[in-house]
Design an enzyme around this catalytic site. Structure first.
Site, PDB file in Angstrom:
ATOM      1  N   HIS A   1      40.693  51.095  77.971  1.00 51.63           N
ATOM      2  CA  HIS A   1      41.985  51.746  77.721  1.00 51.63           C
ATOM      3  C   HIS A   1      41.839  53.261  77.672  1.00 51.63           C
ATOM      4  O   HIS A   1      41.021  53.775  76.916  1.00 51.63           O
ATOM      5  CB  HIS A   1      42.530  51.337  76.352  1.00 51.63           C
TER       6      HIS A   1
ATOM      7  N   HIS B   1      54.764  46.834  78.330  1.00 49.40           N
ATOM      8  CA  HIS B   1      55.128  46.264  77.048  1.00 49.40           C
ATOM      9  C   HIS B   1      56.575  45.812  76.984  1.00 49.40           C
ATOM     10  O   HIS B   1      57.290  46.060  75.996  1.00 49.40           O
ATOM     11  CB  HIS B   1      54.794  47.241  75.921  1.00 49.40           C
TER      12      HIS B   1
ATOM     13  N   GLU C   1      51.385  45.283  83.788  1.00 51.19           N
ATOM     14  CA  GLU C   1      51.427  44.235  82.755  1.00 51.19           C
ATOM     15  C   GLU C   1      52.760  44.255  81.997  1.00 51.19           C
ATOM     16  O   GLU C   1      53.273  45.335  81.672  1.00 51.19           O
ATOM     17  CB  GLU C   1      50.268  44.498  81.788  1.00 51.19           C
TER      18      GLU C   1
ATOM     19  N   GLU D   1      50.236  37.618  77.254  1.00 52.30           N
ATOM     20  CA  GLU D   1      49.480  37.760  76.005  1.00 52.30           C
ATOM     21  C   GLU D   1      50.167  37.138  74.790  1.00 52.30           C
ATOM     22  O   GLU D   1      49.503  36.847  73.813  1.00 52.30           O
ATOM     23  CB  GLU D   1      49.121  39.235  75.741  1.00 52.30           C
TER      24      GLU D   1
ATOM     25  N   GLU E   1      40.448  42.425  79.371  1.00 50.80           N
ATOM     26  CA  GLU E   1      40.821  43.648  78.634  1.00 50.80           C
ATOM     27  C   GLU E   1      39.766  43.941  77.565  1.00 50.80           C
ATOM     28  O   GLU E   1      39.239  43.035  76.929  1.00 50.80           O
ATOM     29  CB  GLU E   1      42.190  43.436  77.966  1.00 50.80           C
TER      30      GLU E   1
ATOM     31  N   TRP F   1      59.187  45.392  71.578  1.00 50.65           N
ATOM     32  CA  TRP F   1      57.878  46.022  71.349  1.00 50.65           C
ATOM     33  C   TRP F   1      56.896  45.399  72.305  1.00 50.65           C
ATOM     34  O   TRP F   1      56.844  44.196  72.478  1.00 50.65           O
ATOM     35  CB  TRP F   1      57.392  45.810  69.916  1.00 50.65           C
TER      36      TRP F   1
HETATM   37  O1  EZ4 Z   1      50.109  44.959  72.195  1.00 40.80           O
HETATM   38  O2  EZ4 Z   1      47.286  45.381  70.189  1.00 40.80           O
HETATM   39  O3  EZ4 Z   1      47.459  44.459  76.340  1.00 40.80           O
HETATM   40  N1  EZ4 Z   1      47.325  44.791  75.216  1.00 40.80           N
HETATM   41  C1  EZ4 Z   1      48.288  45.067  74.363  1.00 40.80           C
HETATM   42  C2  EZ4 Z   1      47.913  45.476  72.953  1.00 40.80           C
HETATM   43  C3  EZ4 Z   1      48.756  44.739  71.960  1.00 40.80           C
HETATM   44  C4  EZ4 Z   1      48.575  45.080  70.505  1.00 40.80           C
HETATM   45  C5  EZ4 Z   1      49.032  43.899  69.691  1.00 40.80           C
HETATM   46  O4  EZ4 Z   1      48.302  42.783  70.008  1.00 40.80           O
HETATM   47  O5  EZ4 Z   1      49.425  44.975  74.746  1.00 40.80           O
HETATM   48  O6  EZ4 Z   1      48.046  46.856  72.837  1.00 40.80           O
HETATM   49 CO    CO Z   2      49.612  44.095  76.640  1.00 40.43          CO
END
Ligand code: EZ4
Ligand code: CO
Length: 405
Positions: free
Chosen positions: A122, A214, A238, A264, A341, A405
Site C-alpha cells: 500500500h 471503497h 477494487e 472483502e 494484499e 465506507w
Molecule cells: O477497508 O482495513 O483492501 N483493503 C481495505 C482495508 C480495509 C480496512 C478494514 O478492513 O479496504 O483498508
Molecule cells: Co479494500
C-alpha cells in the site's frame, strides 16, 4: 482424536483480534481467527455460547461434517458473525489436521502451484507526490505491484490516508466512537487520473498498479472511472461499487475493460455467484475468516477458476496473522491465485502475541514447512492487551449525508 476444550480469546495488541483455540485429547491444538472489526464481542459470544458446546467430544478430523453442521444445521445461515465463527473453527481444524499429519496445510490442499506468494503493498499519501514517494520505497524493497491511494484536495481526511496516525484505531483518539470522514465524488473524479498518470510517468509501464474505491461510486460512475484509468493499465480497480445488487457489475463491464476486484466483506459464495459466473469481475477478494474458513475458500477458488476469475484475498491489518497464514497456504496452492494484499507483518505488539513462519523477500512471501498453519499464539502475551472497544470510520458527503465506507 477428540476435541476436549474450545477457548475464545479477545485481545488488543494494537487492535482487536478474536482468536479461537481448539484443544484435543492428543495434546494437538488448532488456531482460528474470528475477528470482525467493530463487532468483536458479538463473534466471541456466538462462539462461546452457541458453538463451543457443540464441538466438545467431536472428532476434529471431520472438518467437512463440522462445517456443514455449523452452517446447514443452524436455522440462521450466512451473515458476518455466523460465518466468521465457522471460519475460525474451520481454520483451527485444518491446523489440527496438518499438525496430526506432520504437513503444512498447503500440502493437504494439493501442494504448491508456485514457489512463493506475490504481494501488493500500500502507498497511501497526503498528496500525489507523497503517495508516489511511498510507492518508490516499496519499489526499492522489491514490490512488483503497489496500491495507490491519495488524499483528495479540498477534503479533510480521505479513506486510506491517516496523516500522522498509524491506523484507523489511532484515529479514534479520545473519542471511542466512529471517526467521521468527508467524501465528494466530484472532487475524487477530478483528481484520480493524475495520480495514475504520474505513477506511470515516474515508474514506467512494467510495475503493477491497483486502486481501492471503497464502494463510493454508482455503477455508471465506476464505468467512467474505468474508462478514465484504462490507459494506465491497472491490475485491478477494487470495490468500485458496493454490490448487494450483483448486476451493478454488468453495467460496469458494458463500459470499460479495466479489471474489477471485489469481495472483502462477502461471507459466502452466494454474495458473488452471479458476478463470477457472468464474468463481470476479474478478482475475488474474500478472506478466510469472513468467508467461513479454508473449506469454502477452496471451493470458491475452484468455482472462480471456471470463469477466469482469480483470487486476491483481503489483507487488512484487522485480519489476524492466523487468517493471513491461512491465506498463504491457499495462495500457494490455488491454480488461479492472482495476488495477495499486504500491509506488513503486524506490529511490535501483535508480534509478541502471534508467531509465524513467513519470510518477506522482494515483494513475495515464502511459507515455512511447519505442520498445520504454522502460527502460534501466546495467551500470556495476549492477556497483557485487553479488548478495547473500537470502530472503523464512517463517511459522509459534504452536506452530511451518510455514505458508504
Ligand atoms: O477497508 O482495513 O483492501 N483493503 C481495505 C482495508 C480495509 C480496512 C478494514 O478492513 O479496504 O483498508
Ligand atoms: Co479494500
Amino acid at each position: 482424536m477428540k476435541i476436549t476444550d474450545v477457548r475464545v480469546i479477545v485481545s488488543s495488541p494494537g487492535r482487536n483480534f478474536v482468536t479461537l483455540k481448539i484443544l484435543t485429547d492428543e495434546g494437538i491444538y488448532g488456531l482460528g481467527d474470528a475477528t470482525v472489526n467493530g463487532r468483536e464481542m458479538a463473534v466471541a459470544a456466538y462462539l462461546e455460547e452457541h458453538v463451543a458446546p457443540c464441538l466438545i467430544g467431536r472428532d476434529p478430523h471431520q472438518i467437512e461434517d463440522i462445517w456443514q453442521y455449523l452452517y446447514k444445521g443452524v436455522y440462521w445461515r450466512k451473515g458476518p458473525i455466523t460465518m466468521a465463527s465457522i471460519g475460525a473453527v474451520d481454520m483451527a481444524l485444518w491446523d489440527i489436521k496438518g499438525k496430526a499429519a506432520g504437513l503444512p496445510v498447503y500440502q493437504l490442499l494439493g501442494g504448491k502451484s508456485r514457489e512463493a506468494v506475490t504481494l501488493y503493498g500500500h502507498a497511501n499519501g497526503s498528496t500525489i507526490e507523497d503517495t508516489l514517494d511511498k510507492m518508490g520505497d516499496l519499489v526499492k524493497q522489491g514490490f512488483k505491484v503497489v496500491r495507490l491511494q491519495s488524499a483528495i484536495p479540498g477534503l479533510d481526511g480521505t479513506y486510506g490516508v491517516l496523516g500522522d496516525k498509524k491506523d484507523y484505531f489511532a484515529l479514534q483518539s479520545d473519542r471511542p466512537l466512529p471517526p467521521e470522514l468527508p467524501w465528494s465524488t466530484v472532487k475524487y473524479m477530478n483528481m484520480i487520473e493524475e495520480l495514475f498518470a504520474k505513477a506511470r510517468e515516474r515508474f514506467g509501464n512494467e510495475i503493477g498498479l491497483c486502486h481501492d474505491v471503497h464502494s463510493r461510486l454508482t455503477p455508471i460512475e465506476a464505468g467512467r472511472l474505468g474508462k478514465m484509468l484504462e490507459k494506465y493499465n491497472l491490475l485491478f480497480i477494487e470495490d468500485a461499487v458496493a454490490a448487494e445488487n450483483q448486476e451493478s457489475y454488468k453495467i460496469i463491464r458494458q463500459h470499460t475493460t479495466a479489471p474489477m476486484a471485489i469481495g472483502e466483506i462477502y461471507n459466502t459464495v452466494w454474495d458473488c455467484k452471479d458476478m463470477i459466473e457472468n464474468q463481470w469481475i476479474d478478482y475475488i477478494r474474500m478472506a478466510a475468516t469472513h468467508a467461513g474458513g479454508i473449506t469454502p475458500m477452496r471451493r470458491i477458488a475452484d468455482f472462480s477458476a471456471m470463469y477466469h476469475v482469480r483470487t486476491a484475498p483481503h489483507g487488512a491489518p484487522d485480519l489476524s496473522p492466523i487468517c493471513y497464514a491461512a491465506h498463504m497456504h491457499l495462495n500457494l496452492w490455488a491454480p488461479n491465485f492472482g495476488i495477495q494484499e499486504f500491509v506488513g507483518f503486524g506490529t511490535e505488539k501483535s508480534n509478541e502475541v502471534f508467531k509465524y513462519d513467513l519470510q518477506l523477500r522482494d515483494g513475495m512471501v515464502y511459507v515455512g514447512d511447519a505442520p498445520g498453519l504454522g502460527v502460534d499464539f501466546d495467551e500470556d502475551a495476549a492477556a497483557r492487551y485487553p479488548y478495547k472497544r473500537s470502530y472503523l470510520p464512517v463517511s459522509r458527503l459534504e452536506d452530511g449525508t451518510l455514505w458508504s465506507w
